[in-house]
Every structure is written in C-alpha cells, then in structure tokens.
Design a protein around this motif. Sequence first.
Motif, PDB file in Angstrom:
ATOM      1  N   GLU A  17       0.702  -1.035   0.386  1.00  0.00           N
ATOM      2  CA  GLU A  17      -0.118   0.053  -0.100  1.00  0.00           C
ATOM      3  C   GLU A  17       1.042   1.111  -0.496  1.00  0.00           C
ATOM      4  O   GLU A  17       1.189   1.546   1.090  1.00  0.00           O
ATOM      5  CB  GLU A  17      -0.512  -0.255   1.168  1.00  0.00           C
ATOM      6  N   CYS A  18       0.892   2.239  -0.984  1.00  0.00           N
ATOM      7  CA  CYS A  18       1.414   3.322  -1.436  1.00  0.00           C
ATOM      8  C   CYS A  18       0.907   4.207  -1.588  1.00  0.00           C
ATOM      9  O   CYS A  18      -0.710   4.592  -1.945  1.00  0.00           O
ATOM     10  CB  CYS A  18       2.142   3.066  -2.464  1.00  0.00           C
ATOM     11  N   GLY A  19       1.301   5.573  -1.705  1.00  0.00           N
ATOM     12  CA  GLY A  19      -0.022   6.840  -1.773  1.00  0.00           C
ATOM     13  C   GLY A  19       0.514   7.096  -3.034  1.00  0.00           C
ATOM     14  O   GLY A  19       1.014   6.411  -3.814  1.00  0.00           O
ATOM     15  N   ASP A  20       0.176   8.548  -3.030  1.00  0.00           N
ATOM     16  CA  ASP A  20       0.119   8.963  -5.018  1.00  0.00           C
ATOM     17  C   ASP A  20       1.402   9.192  -5.126  1.00  0.00           C
ATOM     18  O   ASP A  20       1.730   8.754  -6.780  1.00  0.00           O
ATOM     19  CB  ASP A  20      -0.407   9.943  -4.570  1.00  0.00           C
ATOM     20  N   ASP A  21       2.315   9.799  -4.647  1.00  0.00           N
ATOM     21  CA  ASP A  21       4.192   9.910  -5.571  1.00  0.00           C
ATOM     22  C   ASP A  21       3.892   8.623  -5.439  1.00  0.00           C
ATOM     23  O   ASP A  21       5.172   8.186  -7.132  1.00  0.00           O
ATOM     24  CB  ASP A  21       4.127  10.508  -4.010  1.00  0.00           C
ATOM     25  N   GLU A  22       4.276   7.177  -5.434  1.00  0.00           N
ATOM     26  CA  GLU A  22       4.403   6.179  -5.696  1.00  0.00           C
ATOM     27  C   GLU A  22       3.791   5.692  -6.430  1.00  0.00           C
ATOM     28  O   GLU A  22       5.171   5.233  -7.513  1.00  0.00           O
ATOM     29  CB  GLU A  22       5.039   5.158  -4.108  1.00  0.00           C
ATOM     30  N   VAL A  23       2.647   5.316  -6.379  1.00  0.00           N
ATOM     31  CA  VAL A  23       1.714   5.057  -7.539  1.00  0.00           C
ATOM     32  C   VAL A  23       2.420   5.997  -8.650  1.00  0.00           C
ATOM     33  O   VAL A  23       2.607   4.955  -9.795  1.00  0.00           O
ATOM     34  CB  VAL A  23       0.027   5.359  -7.017  1.00  0.00           C
ATOM     35  N   LYS A  24       2.195   7.870  -8.594  1.00  0.00           N
ATOM     36  CA  LYS A  24       3.206   7.239  -9.929  1.00  0.00           C
ATOM     37  C   LYS A  24       4.588   7.139 -10.962  1.00  0.00           C
ATOM     38  O   LYS A  24       4.408   7.238 -11.309  1.00  0.00           O
ATOM     39  CB  LYS A  24       3.003   9.400 -10.007  1.00  0.00           C
ATOM     40  N   GLU A  25       5.477   6.679  -9.803  1.00  0.00           N
ATOM     41  CA  GLU A  25       6.440   6.261  -9.682  1.00  0.00           C
ATOM     42  C   GLU A  25       6.429   5.304 -10.641  1.00  0.00           C
ATOM     43  O   GLU A  25       6.755   5.307 -11.444  1.00  0.00           O
ATOM     44  CB  GLU A  25       7.547   6.367  -8.813  1.00  0.00           C
ATOM     45  N   ILE A  26       5.253   4.090 -10.029  1.00  0.00           N
ATOM     46  CA  ILE A  26       5.154   3.111 -11.060  1.00  0.00           C
ATOM     47  C   ILE A  26       4.318   3.223 -11.900  1.00  0.00           C
ATOM     48  O   ILE A  26       4.896   2.619 -13.066  1.00  0.00           O
ATOM     49  CB  ILE A  26       4.632   1.800  -9.730  1.00  0.00           C
ATOM     50  N   VAL A  27       3.667   4.240 -12.242  1.00  0.00           N
ATOM     51  CA  VAL A  27       2.784   4.418 -13.357  1.00  0.00           C
ATOM     52  C   VAL A  27       3.997   4.816 -14.746  1.00  0.00           C
ATOM     53  O   VAL A  27       3.786   4.732 -15.696  1.00  0.00           O
ATOM     54  CB  VAL A  27       2.288   5.122 -13.337  1.00  0.00           C
ATOM     55  N   GLY A  28       5.285   5.670 -13.757  1.00  0.00           N
ATOM     56  CA  GLY A  28       6.206   6.293 -15.051  1.00  0.00           C
ATOM     57  C   GLY A  28       6.750   5.424 -15.376  1.00  0.00           C
ATOM     58  O   GLY A  28       7.709   4.938 -16.108  1.00  0.00           O
ATOM     59  N   LEU A  29       6.614   4.277 -14.852  1.00  0.00           N
ATOM     60  CA  LEU A  29       7.565   2.923 -15.231  1.00  0.00           C
ATOM     61  C   LEU A  29       7.293   2.028 -16.494  1.00  0.00           C
ATOM     62  O   LEU A  29       8.020   1.660 -17.774  1.00  0.00           O
ATOM     63  CB  LEU A  29       8.035   1.945 -14.458  1.00  0.00           C
ATOM     64  N   PHE A  30       5.412   2.269 -16.463  1.00  0.00           N
ATOM     65  CA  PHE A  30       5.220   2.009 -18.124  1.00  0.00           C
ATOM     66  C   PHE A  30       4.876   3.058 -19.211  1.00  0.00           C
ATOM     67  O   PHE A  30       3.939   3.856 -19.493  1.00  0.00           O
ATOM     68  CB  PHE A  30       3.603   1.608 -17.751  1.00  0.00           C
ATOM     69  N   ARG A  31       5.976   3.175 -19.749  1.00  0.00           N
ATOM     70  CA  ARG A  31       6.204   4.203 -20.937  1.00  0.00           C
ATOM     71  C   ARG A  31       5.259   4.336 -21.980  1.00  0.00           C
ATOM     72  O   ARG A  31       4.620   5.358 -22.521  1.00  0.00           O
ATOM     73  CB  ARG A  31       7.412   4.083 -21.163  1.00  0.00           C
ATOM     74  N   ASN A  32       4.320   3.042 -22.211  1.00  0.00           N
ATOM     75  CA  ASN A  32       3.729   2.957 -23.192  1.00  0.00           C
ATOM     76  C   ASN A  32       2.119   2.742 -23.207  1.00  0.00           C
ATOM     77  O   ASN A  32       1.781   1.794 -23.685  1.00  0.00           O
ATOM     78  CB  ASN A  32       4.255   1.764 -24.514  1.00  0.00           C
ATOM     79  N   SER A  33       1.704   3.250 -21.832  1.00  0.00           N
ATOM     80  CA  SER A  33       0.631   2.475 -21.201  1.00  0.00           C
ATOM     81  C   SER A  33       0.121   3.999 -20.449  1.00  0.00           C
ATOM     82  O   SER A  33       0.746   5.011 -20.095  1.00  0.00           O
ATOM     83  CB  SER A  33       0.278   2.095 -20.127  1.00  0.00           C
ATOM     84  N   ARG A  34      -1.355   4.120 -20.623  1.00  0.00           N
ATOM     85  CA  ARG A  34      -2.617   5.115 -20.341  1.00  0.00           C
ATOM     86  C   ARG A  34      -2.389   4.867 -18.758  1.00  0.00           C
ATOM     87  O   ARG A  34      -2.788   2.981 -18.348  1.00  0.00           O
ATOM     88  CB  ARG A  34      -3.193   5.664 -20.902  1.00  0.00           C
ATOM     89  N   PHE A  35      -2.743   5.464 -17.630  1.00  0.00           N
ATOM     90  CA  PHE A  35      -2.567   5.500 -15.885  1.00  0.00           C
ATOM     91  C   PHE A  35      -4.683   5.008 -16.206  1.00  0.00           C
ATOM     92  O   PHE A  35      -5.403   6.079 -16.539  1.00  0.00           O
ATOM     93  CB  PHE A  35      -2.399   6.495 -15.157  1.00  0.00           C
ATOM     94  N   LEU A  36      -5.402   4.634 -15.564  1.00  0.00           N
ATOM     95  CA  LEU A  36      -6.689   3.818 -15.367  1.00  0.00           C
ATOM     96  C   LEU A  36      -7.115   3.539 -13.971  1.00  0.00           C
ATOM     97  O   LEU A  36      -8.018   4.642 -14.544  1.00  0.00           O
ATOM     98  CB  LEU A  36      -6.727   1.964 -15.697  1.00  0.00           C
ATOM     99  N   GLY A  37      -6.287   4.028 -13.016  1.00  0.00           N
ATOM    100  CA  GLY A  37      -6.940   3.955 -11.522  1.00  0.00           C
ATOM    101  C   GLY A  37      -5.730   3.412 -10.888  1.00  0.00           C
ATOM    102  O   GLY A  37      -5.245   2.248 -11.041  1.00  0.00           O
TER     103      GLY A  37
END
Length: 230
Positions: free
Chosen positions: A188-208
Amino acid sequence: MDRHIEVFLKRLSYIALTIGTFTFIVLLLQTPDTCVAPDSPPKPHLRFPKHSCGYKPRQHLPLHKKNNRLWSTKAWQNQVHSFALFFQSFHQMGLLHNHSNVLCVSAGAGHEVMALSQLGVADVTAVELLDSPPLVSRADPHNLPFFDDVFDLGFSARLAEALFPSRFAAEMERTVRPGGVCAVVVDECGDDEVKEIVGLFRNSRFLGAMNVTLTGLRMTRIILRVKHLP
Ligand SMILES: *[C@@H]1O[C@H](CO)[C@@H](O)[C@H](O)[C@H]1NC(C)=O
Ligand SMILES: *[C@@H]1O[C@H](CO)[C@@H](O)[C@H](O)[C@H]1NC(C)=O
C-alpha cells in the motif's frame, strides 16, 4: 676406560632394542578401543555409515502428490480465494473475460493462476524464475520468452521486488497487446509512489489506483491500458 664405555653403550642399545620390540608387539596385539568387532552391537557414538552414501535417501514425492499436498493446505486455499475475489473485480470492470489471454509475471507458486482458472479463465500463462509445474513455467521476467502483443492482460504482484523494475514493466507492456491491460499490486502506497510506478510503463495510460486487501495484506492495485502505437 674406553672399553668400559663401549661395553656400556652396547648393553644400552640391546636394552633399548628389547624395549622397543616388546612395545611394538604389545601395540600390534592390542586392539584399540575405537575399533569395533564386526558382530558387536554399535555403540551410539560409533555408528558410522556403511559407506559414504549410507544416509537414508531423501523422500521424493511424485509431482502430483506434492502438488495435492500443497494445494490442500488451508494457507494455499485462502490465498487462492483472495486472488479469486481480487480478479472478480477485473471481471466486473470488464477488463477480464473467460476468453482473455492472461499473463502472470513472477507468479510464485501459482496462487493467482489457480484463482484465474477457478474463475473460468482458460488461457493463463504464468512465469517465475523457478518453475512450479504445472501452474508456473520458468522464465526471466526481465526477458519474457513471448512475442509482442500476445496477451490481453498482464498481471504481477512482484513488480516492487524486481531487480530492474523498468525492464520488468517494459516486458509486460511489450507482451500485452495495444488496448490490453497491465495490472500490478504493490505494498500500500501513496500517490507519489503510484506515479513513480505508472512512470515505469512508458507506453501505457493510467486507468486507476485503488487500495485493496490481497492475501491479508494491504496493497495498492494499479491498472494501466497499453497504448496503440501512433
Ligand atoms: C466464465 O466461466 C465460469 C466458470 O466456468 C462460468 O461460471 C461463468 O458463467 C463464465 N462467464 C461467462 C461470462 O461466460
Ligand atoms: C492508499 O492508502 C494510503 C495510505 O496508506 C493513502 O496515502 C493513499 O492515498 C491510498 N490510495 C488510494 C488510491 O486510496
């Protein structure tokens, strides 16, 4: 004087020779305590293996028996049940269908594979560095042995433990088709870490992202949709 000494030395050497011979014979005839007669019952501290491979061979269960034993444990069933509830929400969101082609990366012993099968998803591929047949095959998550764009859904609960998270994410994205979904759960993590993980997927759009309880642990579920290349 010289003669006396000579006689004395000669006698001395005869005596020494006699003592030496006698000692040698005594040692030769005396069986040391540490040697055990073949028919005597072994003393506990003197029980040597008959040969260097004399220990009992390790019990080796056939695979299906080993699996049946593992799969019938309460711990296993609880975890599978937890994953089944987790994936049911993907069903409800319309991100997973019975005909979906699913990839589970770093799937451990295969709890999620069994959960997906129980939900009715027929085509599940799972990999891990160590295989657990028949649920999980062996492959390096950083170098997946699959063609591009072959899966509808890529899932992993182990991204956070990956040696090279960006490579791990890139391989998931590569093997999931455009329009398909990559889903990961992390502690379980906060928004900053979520953003970091989303950033690893360079060719995808964040759904939620959503906090969930999975196998008794508080985790954050992150879902992305793989982009169509322009
Ligand atoms: C998916 O498979 C399960 C188990 O076989 C079945 O109960 C369920 O109705 C199926 N769902 C759809 C949408 O076909
Ligand atoms: C999940 O929980 C953390 C606190 O542990 C909180 O900071 C975060 O905003 C929550 N995330 C979501 C998506 O609710």
